[in-house]
Design a protein around this motif. Sequence first.
Motif, PDB file in Angstrom:
ATOM      1  N   HIS A   1       0.834  -1.194   0.000  1.00  0.00           N
ATOM      2  CA  HIS A   1       0.000   0.000   0.000  1.00  0.00           C
ATOM      3  C   HIS A   1       0.871   1.247   0.000  1.00  0.00           C
ATOM      4  N   THR A   2       0.563   2.153  -0.901  1.00  0.00           N
ATOM      5  CA  THR A   2       1.242   3.448  -0.963  1.00  0.00           C
ATOM      6  C   THR A   2       0.190   4.543  -1.019  1.00  0.00           C
ATOM      7  N   ARG A   3       0.411   5.595  -0.270  1.00  0.00           N
ATOM      8  CA  ARG A   3      -0.486   6.755  -0.302  1.00  0.00           C
ATOM      9  C   ARG A   3       0.226   7.877  -1.036  1.00  0.00           C
ATOM     10  N   GLY A   4      -0.197   8.133  -2.270  1.00  0.00           N
ATOM     11  CA  GLY A   4       0.451   9.148  -3.073  1.00  0.00           C
ATOM     12  C   GLY A   4       1.778   8.673  -3.629  1.00  0.00           C
ATOM     13  N   LYS A   5       2.544   9.609  -4.166  1.00  0.00           N
ATOM     14  CA  LYS A   5       3.844   9.309  -4.762  1.00  0.00           C
ATOM     15  C   LYS A   5       4.950  10.041  -4.000  1.00  0.00           C
ATOM     16  N   PRO A   6       6.201   9.608  -4.182  1.00  0.00           N
ATOM     17  CA  PRO A   6       7.297  10.188  -3.395  1.00  0.00           C
ATOM     18  C   PRO A   6       7.375  11.707  -3.423  1.00  0.00           C
ATOM     19  N   ASN A   7       7.061  12.326  -4.565  1.00  0.00           N
ATOM     20  CA  ASN A   7       7.163  13.783  -4.646  1.00  0.00           C
ATOM     21  C   ASN A   7       5.985  14.490  -3.975  1.00  0.00           C
ATOM     22  N   GLU A   8       5.022  13.703  -3.463  1.00  0.00           N
ATOM     23  CA  GLU A   8       3.857  14.288  -2.788  1.00  0.00           C
ATOM     24  C   GLU A   8       3.910  14.121  -1.275  1.00  0.00           C
ATOM     25  N   TRP A   9       4.764  13.231  -0.793  1.00  0.00           N
ATOM     26  CA  TRP A   9       4.706  12.853   0.617  1.00  0.00           C
ATOM     27  C   TRP A   9       4.975  14.007   1.562  1.00  0.00           C
TER      28      TRP A   9
ATOM     29  N   ARG B   1      -0.515 -16.627  -4.894  1.00  0.00           N
ATOM     30  CA  ARG B   1       0.711 -15.967  -5.378  1.00  0.00           C
ATOM     31  C   ARG B   1       0.895 -14.588  -4.736  1.00  0.00           C
ATOM     32  N   ILE B   2      -0.015 -14.181  -3.826  1.00  0.00           N
ATOM     33  CA  ILE B   2      -0.041 -12.814  -3.326  1.00  0.00           C
ATOM     34  C   ILE B   2       0.412 -12.728  -1.873  1.00  0.00           C
ATOM     35  N   VAL B   3       1.282 -11.744  -1.591  1.00  0.00           N
ATOM     36  CA  VAL B   3       1.661 -11.352  -0.231  1.00  0.00           C
ATOM     37  C   VAL B   3       1.340  -9.868  -0.096  1.00  0.00           C
ATOM     38  N   LEU B   4       0.900  -9.448   1.092  1.00  0.00           N
ATOM     39  CA  LEU B   4       0.523  -8.058   1.338  1.00  0.00           C
ATOM     40  C   LEU B   4       1.538  -7.338   2.208  1.00  0.00           C
ATOM     41  N   ASP B   5       1.733  -6.044   1.924  1.00  0.00           N
ATOM     42  CA  ASP B   5       2.647  -5.184   2.681  1.00  0.00           C
ATOM     43  C   ASP B   5       1.899  -3.880   2.971  1.00  0.00           C
ATOM     44  N   PRO B   6       1.772  -3.478   4.253  1.00  0.00           N
ATOM     45  CA  PRO B   6       1.017  -2.258   4.556  1.00  0.00           C
ATOM     46  C   PRO B   6       1.731  -0.978   4.147  1.00  0.00           C
ATOM     47  N   GLY B   7       3.016  -1.048   3.812  1.00  0.00           N
ATOM     48  CA  GLY B   7       3.722   0.121   3.302  1.00  0.00           C
ATOM     49  C   GLY B   7       4.127   1.127   4.350  1.00  0.00           C
ATOM     50  N   PHE B   8       4.847   0.672   5.367  1.00  0.00           N
ATOM     51  CA  PHE B   8       5.370   1.592   6.375  1.00  0.00           C
ATOM     52  C   PHE B   8       6.164   2.715   5.689  1.00  0.00           C
ATOM     53  N   GLY B   9       5.830   3.952   6.030  1.00  0.00           N
ATOM     54  CA  GLY B   9       6.591   5.088   5.525  1.00  0.00           C
ATOM     55  C   GLY B   9       6.208   5.573   4.148  1.00  0.00           C
ATOM     56  N   PHE B  10       5.420   4.821   3.429  1.00  0.00           N
ATOM     57  CA  PHE B  10       5.039   5.209   2.066  1.00  0.00           C
ATOM     58  C   PHE B  10       3.744   6.015   2.122  1.00  0.00           C
ATOM     59  N   GLY B  11       3.896   7.341   2.322  1.00  0.00           N
ATOM     60  CA  GLY B  11       2.735   8.198   2.470  1.00  0.00           C
ATOM     61  C   GLY B  11       2.175   8.187   3.881  1.00  0.00           C
ATOM     62  N   LYS B  12       2.938   7.635   4.823  1.00  0.00           N
ATOM     63  CA  LYS B  12       2.554   7.687   6.238  1.00  0.00           C
ATOM     64  C   LYS B  12       3.733   8.273   7.001  1.00  0.00           C
ATOM     65  N   ARG B  13       3.445   9.209   7.876  1.00  0.00           N
ATOM     66  CA  ARG B  13       4.524   9.914   8.567  1.00  0.00           C
ATOM     67  C   ARG B  13       4.450   9.691  10.074  1.00  0.00           C
ATOM     68  N   GLY B  14       5.639   9.663  10.684  1.00  0.00           N
ATOM     69  CA  GLY B  14       5.732   9.663  12.133  1.00  0.00           C
ATOM     70  C   GLY B  14       4.878   8.620  12.811  1.00  0.00           C
ATOM     71  N   ALA B  15       4.033   9.081  13.743  1.00  0.00           N
ATOM     72  CA  ALA B  15       3.239   8.175  14.571  1.00  0.00           C
ATOM     73  C   ALA B  15       2.230   7.363  13.764  1.00  0.00           C
ATOM     74  N   GLU B  16       1.918   7.806  12.557  1.00  0.00           N
ATOM     75  CA  GLU B  16       1.005   7.019  11.723  1.00  0.00           C
ATOM     76  C   GLU B  16       1.546   5.608  11.519  1.00  0.00           C
ATOM     77  N   ASN B  17       2.866   5.493  11.468  1.00  0.00           N
ATOM     78  CA  ASN B  17       3.485   4.181  11.282  1.00  0.00           C
ATOM     79  C   ASN B  17       3.347   3.294  12.518  1.00  0.00           C
ATOM     80  N   TYR B  18       3.312   3.896  13.698  1.00  0.00           N
ATOM     81  CA  TYR B  18       3.116   3.095  14.902  1.00  0.00           C
ATOM     82  C   TYR B  18       1.679   2.580  15.003  1.00  0.00           C
ATOM     83  N   ILE B  19       0.740   3.318  14.423  1.00  0.00           N
ATOM     84  CA  ILE B  19      -0.629   2.813  14.351  1.00  0.00           C
ATOM     85  C   ILE B  19      -0.680   1.572  13.465  1.00  0.00           C
ATOM     86  N   ILE B  20       0.057   1.608  12.353  1.00  0.00           N
ATOM     87  CA  ILE B  20       0.130   0.412  11.505  1.00  0.00           C
ATOM     88  C   ILE B  20       0.702  -0.755  12.301  1.00  0.00           C
TER      89      ILE B  20
END
Length: 317
Positions: free
Chosen positions: A151-159, A194-213
């Motif tokens: 999972h990614t929220r937005g793109k790198p130039n938007e974060w 064939r599928i594995v899921l990744d919540p995307g730590f740090g990809f459009g999530k900042r700071g404490a948002e990652n601890y919620i994940i």
Amino acid sequence: MSFAPRTAFDWRLRTRTLTLGPRTLLMGILNVTPDSFSDGGDFASTEAARDQALRLLDEGADILDVGGESTRPGATPLAPEEEQTRVLPVIAAILKARPEAILSIDTFHAATARLAVEAGAEIVNDVSGFTWDAAMPATCASLNCGVVLMHTRGKPNEWATQSPIPPIGVMPIILTGLRDSILAARTAGVPSDRIVLDPGFGFGKRGAENYIIHALLPQLHQFGLPILSGTSRKGFLRTTIAPFHAGSPPAANSEASLRATSASTVAAILAGAHILRVHDVRPAAEAAAIADAILAAGTLVGGAIATFTRNTPATPQ
């Protein structure tokens, strides 16, 4: 707190199957880029990348994730052709040295994914979760490879300019995005096994948002698919320990960052992660061994308690 056993899965790749669950598997990060956030330029030559790959395998990596384009915040987009120039010789060199190695290609470009799998990669790790290249779902379906949907929220130039996510909204955003990615994969013909899921730590999530994940990672189990966690050297970990380092986050490749990563690693495993994506394989293997032993003990004791409960008469009132 008790720890439930991880659900076991057989993850089908291009030519083989990996068993997930009995122990944590490690995906070693191999960035062949000049600008990745913690090791940019370290392994830019084919020879340096091959040698690092062999080190990671010798330290216990089960999978090598080869990436040719940085997705650090603010990263400049790269043409697929340049990405291919970086990764394809490295894939060939690794497989020449270790034909049995399991390689993943870290890309969101369908053209790169196809060439890498045709060159011997078993897995496509798409940080966009099949959202940045419309051709990716059908490409992976036709390649019959394993896939990681992140999972990614937005793109790198938007974060840097994204609005914060309210705490209660973090996991709903991730769950909705992953649900859409799974639907795109299945619609294109990618089977669930064939599928594995990744919540995307740090990809459009900042700071404490990652601890919620981190805290709510078990919610991903609702999809009935394996989970990959990638927090290695992430900025949110280093910021948290900044007070112990004169108020400044330690360097990404420092011992302090490694210790923080190890703590995150154990937490992710106890929450049910099947695979860890890491820069430092040996320390991760050691941390995973401890966490796996805790899970095994919880399973053993849990079974014993269940048997005792079934066989013990109720206390008379």
